[in-house]
Design a protein around this motif. Structure first.
Motif: not given
Length: 322
Positions: A305-321
């Motif tokens: 759940l944590l891993a898929l959530t991190a993928l789902a919210l990528y670039l929505e919580r400050g992640d950068e390319r």
């Protein structure tokens, strides 16, 4: 091009603008709209024609018929309004699903009257759900399915609830926006690149060694050894869980790394491939660590759940390319 003059479409847009998102709502007089159905409008025109004929020919029976039909229409207005008046609606968040799958929202309806009501409920441009008997004093649950194509949080669309009971002459309707959402994981896309091993050893054994320390409890999966089952927890709480150990599987730990795909490229494609690899590791019970540019998700309770959530919210919580 000229703007659309469809009165139904413009009326619906006006009602939707008035419906503000809220966690729950109660339908009152200012939110219920009453319009005649096609049958009711036809019957009203017939009553008008009979009344005009009664005026011209002074027929008492025609007067009585026209007034009787007019009274029936007025009663139908009151009874249709009663189907929605005082109705309470509340929506619950849907369980996370993959993009492209149907998220199932649950809408709870309740009214305090003694009698039963007949309603229909549907999302905007969605499938209609009919409720033939809505008893009073108890919550009634309706499930609404919504398909989303983009990862991230998806809000529950606007809902329309209406009733034409009991005569089908008048339609009482209301539009509501209930505050509920579902998390959409990236749709898995098969990927032949399986990631590199951090330890370079063999696959982890199903039997923990004596030197390994207890780490945590995780949900039981089909195929777990009986030695892993936490029997005391099962006896005390009735929950079937498995023991996880800190040292197990280190030699076979896989890194699902964002850098496996190089710099640049399609972000959504990378996320979908990583989601597929997470699912493969979970299915094969392969220990893994998901590495994104700004965070990592290693072995821990509810790792999937944590891993898929991190993928789902990528670039929505400050992640950068990268």
């Amino acid at each position: 091009m000229f703007p659309s003059l469809d009165p139904r479409r413009r009326l619906r847009q006006w009602m939707l603008r008035r419906a503000q998102p809220q966690p729950q709502c109660r339908l009152e007089q200012n939110r219920i709209y009453l319009l005649p159905t096609r049958f009711g409008l036809t019957l009203g025109l017939v009553a008008l024609a009979v009344w005009i004929g009664a005026l011209n020919y002074d027929v008492s029976l025609a007067y009585a018929l026209s007034f009787w039909v007019a009274g029936l229409l007025l009663v139908a207005v009151l009874l249709a309004y009663r189907q929605l008046a005082g109705l309470q609606l509340r929506a619950l968040d849907a369980e996370p699903v993959f993009a492209g799958d149907a998220a199932r929202f649950r809408v709870l309806l309740r009214h305090e009257d003694d009698g039963e009501r007949q309603l229909s409920l549907a999302l905007e441009d969605g499938v209609e759900t009919r409720i033939e008997r809505l008893p009073g004093g108890a919550e009634f649950e309706v499930e609404l399915s919504v398909c989303g194509s983009r990862r991230g949080y998806m809000a529950l669309p606007a809902c329309q609830i209406w009733s034409e009971a009991p005569f089908g002459l008048v339609r009482a309707s209301a539009w509501v926006r209930l505050r509920a959402q579902a998390l959409l994981f990236p749709a898995p896309l098969q990927d032949g690149q399986r990631g590199r091993s951090l330890g370079g050893g063999d696959q982890p054994s199903d039997q923990p060694g004596e030197e390994e320390d207890f780490s945590h409890l995780d949900a039981y999966r089909v195929g777990d050894s009986p030695r892993r089952i936490a029997w005391k927890v099962l006896a005390r709480r009735g929950a079937l869980v498995s023991k996880q150990f800190a040292g197990e599987g280190r030699a076979g730990l896989l890194a699902l790394d964002w850098q496996d795909y190089g710099r640049g490229g399609d972000v959504e494609l990378k996320l979908s491939r990583l989601a597929w690899r997470v699912e493969q590791c979970e299915r094969l019970r392969q220990p893994y660590v998901l590495k994104l540019p700004t965070r990592s998700v290693g072995p821990q309770p509810q790792q999937r759940l944590l891993a898929l959530t991190a993928l789902a919210l990528y670039l929505e919580r400050g992640d950068e390319r990268p």
